[in-house]
Scaffold this active site. Structure first.
Site, PDB file in Angstrom:
ATOM      1  N   HIS A  86     -14.137   9.941  31.198  1.00  0.00           N
ATOM      2  CA  HIS A  86     -14.420   9.043  32.326  1.00  0.00           C
ATOM      3  C   HIS A  86     -13.788   7.667  32.080  1.00  0.00           C
ATOM      4  O   HIS A  86     -13.138   7.100  32.967  1.00  0.00           O
ATOM      5  CB  HIS A  86     -15.939   8.934  32.496  1.00  0.00           C
ATOM      6  CG  HIS A  86     -16.386   7.998  33.569  1.00  0.00           C
ATOM      7  ND1 HIS A  86     -17.030   8.425  34.706  1.00  0.00           N
ATOM      8  CD2 HIS A  86     -16.298   6.641  33.684  1.00  0.00           C
ATOM      9  CE1 HIS A  86     -17.301   7.376  35.474  1.00  0.00           C
ATOM     10  NE2 HIS A  86     -16.871   6.282  34.867  1.00  0.00           N
ATOM     11  N   GLU A  87     -13.971   7.153  30.855  1.00  0.00           N
ATOM     12  CA  GLU A  87     -13.483   5.792  30.568  1.00  0.00           C
ATOM     13  C   GLU A  87     -11.949   5.751  30.471  1.00  0.00           C
ATOM     14  O   GLU A  87     -11.325   4.802  30.963  1.00  0.00           O
ATOM     15  CB  GLU A  87     -14.122   5.256  29.285  1.00  0.00           C
ATOM     16  CG  GLU A  87     -15.643   5.142  29.328  1.00  0.00           C
ATOM     17  CD  GLU A  87     -16.184   4.394  30.532  1.00  0.00           C
ATOM     18  OE1 GLU A  87     -15.488   3.516  31.074  1.00  0.00           O
ATOM     19  OE2 GLU A  87     -17.317   4.711  30.954  1.00  0.00           O
ATOM     20  N   GLN A  98     -12.758  -2.427  34.763  1.00  0.00           N
ATOM     21  CA  GLN A  98     -14.058  -2.661  35.432  1.00  0.00           C
ATOM     22  C   GLN A  98     -14.510  -4.113  35.321  1.00  0.00           C
ATOM     23  O   GLN A  98     -15.465  -4.509  35.994  1.00  0.00           O
ATOM     24  CB  GLN A  98     -15.144  -1.759  34.829  1.00  0.00           C
ATOM     25  CG  GLN A  98     -14.942  -0.286  35.166  1.00  0.00           C
ATOM     26  CD  GLN A  98     -16.071   0.535  34.592  1.00  0.00           C
ATOM     27  OE1 GLN A  98     -16.060   0.891  33.426  1.00  0.00           O
ATOM     28  NE2 GLN A  98     -17.068   0.822  35.406  1.00  0.00           N
ATOM     29  N   HIS A 153     -10.396   5.457  33.763  1.00  0.00           N
ATOM     30  CA  HIS A 153     -10.402   4.097  34.325  1.00  0.00           C
ATOM     31  C   HIS A 153      -9.113   3.342  33.990  1.00  0.00           C
ATOM     32  O   HIS A 153      -8.646   2.517  34.779  1.00  0.00           O
ATOM     33  CB  HIS A 153     -11.583   3.285  33.775  1.00  0.00           C
ATOM     34  CG  HIS A 153     -12.853   3.428  34.552  1.00  0.00           C
ATOM     35  ND1 HIS A 153     -12.959   3.090  35.883  1.00  0.00           N
ATOM     36  CD2 HIS A 153     -14.091   3.849  34.185  1.00  0.00           C
ATOM     37  CE1 HIS A 153     -14.206   3.301  36.297  1.00  0.00           C
ATOM     38  NE2 HIS A 153     -14.914   3.772  35.283  1.00  0.00           N
ATOM     39  N   GLY A 156     -20.607   3.392  28.811  1.00  0.00           N
ATOM     40  CA  GLY A 156     -19.223   3.016  28.577  1.00  0.00           C
ATOM     41  C   GLY A 156     -18.769   2.012  29.612  1.00  0.00           C
ATOM     42  O   GLY A 156     -19.348   1.925  30.702  1.00  0.00           O
ATOM     43  N   CYS A 176     -21.274   5.805  37.314  1.00  0.00           N
ATOM     44  CA  CYS A 176     -20.290   4.803  36.908  1.00  0.00           C
ATOM     45  C   CYS A 176     -20.861   3.428  37.259  1.00  0.00           C
ATOM     46  O   CYS A 176     -21.414   3.245  38.352  1.00  0.00           O
ATOM     47  CB  CYS A 176     -18.988   5.027  37.671  1.00  0.00           C
ATOM     48  SG  CYS A 176     -17.699   3.829  37.293  1.00  0.00           S
ATOM     49  N   LEU A 177     -20.711   2.458  36.351  1.00  0.00           N
ATOM     50  CA  LEU A 177     -21.255   1.120  36.599  1.00  0.00           C
ATOM     51  C   LEU A 177     -20.583   0.432  37.795  1.00  0.00           C
ATOM     52  O   LEU A 177     -21.144  -0.510  38.355  1.00  0.00           O
ATOM     53  CB  LEU A 177     -21.125   0.238  35.349  1.00  0.00           C
ATOM     54  CG  LEU A 177     -22.003   0.656  34.158  1.00  0.00           C
ATOM     55  CD1 LEU A 177     -21.730  -0.252  32.962  1.00  0.00           C
ATOM     56  CD2 LEU A 177     -23.478   0.631  34.513  1.00  0.00           C
TER      57      LEU A 177
END
Ligand code: CO
Length: 183
Positions: free
Chosen positions: A133-134, A48, A137, A43, A91-92
């Site tokens: 999680h997304e 981000q 963000h 995701g 997480c990226l």
């Protein structure tokens, strides 16, 4: 477009609702999907990539061939949740950092797709985790905020390294020199 890393301040901004699904949003979603696949993530949220839209892309299989697992979510909301599950999460924007995070086991979400159609889905376990999680963000909330105290203390060394790398990137000119980190 590139993925910003902690402690980039974009990760702590409150994203704004998308008011019109125009060319910009469609283009952003397409590029975010490409970036997500190139980075082997499940995701990616607009903050981000330093965009202030309530926009997410996800693929619960992490496989660009599996289009049935791919979702674009505009103005997503969690409308119901139940249960709890601890599992490893990454997480990226925190490459290499994985810790256990407690999430709802099941969530029901509503979002708009790129055609402007509202959809609702209920999911469990990993897809439910990705949604939570997304969506976090979009509110400037990061998985380090959701770790237990043990996971958080085990992350301190990595976080210090991310902060040092952020300062190095400013010195090198990869980030604007005046950019303030947000922890
Ligand atoms: Co993330």
């Amino acid at each position: 477009m590139k993925i910003v890393k902690y402690p980039h301040p974009a990760l702590r901004t409150l994203a704004k609702p998308v008011l019109a699904i125009d060319k910009d949003i469609q283009l952003a979603a397409g590029r975010m999907l490409e970036l997500m696949y190139a980075s082997e993530g499940l995701g990616l949220a607009a903050p981000q990539v330093a965009l202030e839209h309530r926009l997410l892309v996800m693929n619960f299989e992490g496989d660009p061939e599996k289009k049935e697992a791919e979702f674009v979510a505009i103005n997503p909301v969690i409308v119901d949740s139940k249960g709890a599950l601890n599992d490893r999460e990454g997480c990226l924007s925190f490459p290499g950092l994985y810790q256990s995070v407690r999430r709802f086991k099941t969530v029901t979400v509503q979002a708009y797709n790129l055609k402007g159609e509202l959809y609702e889905m209920m999911c469990h376990d990993l897809p439910a985790r990705v949604w939570q999680h997304e969506i976090d963000h979009l509110d400037g909330v990061l998985f380090i905020d959701k770790m237990g105290s043990l996971g958080r203390s085990r992350s301190e060394k990595d976080l210090e390294q991310f902060i040092a790398d952020f300062e190095k990137a400013k010195k090198k000119g990869d980030l604007p020199p005046g950019l303030e980190p947000k922890l």
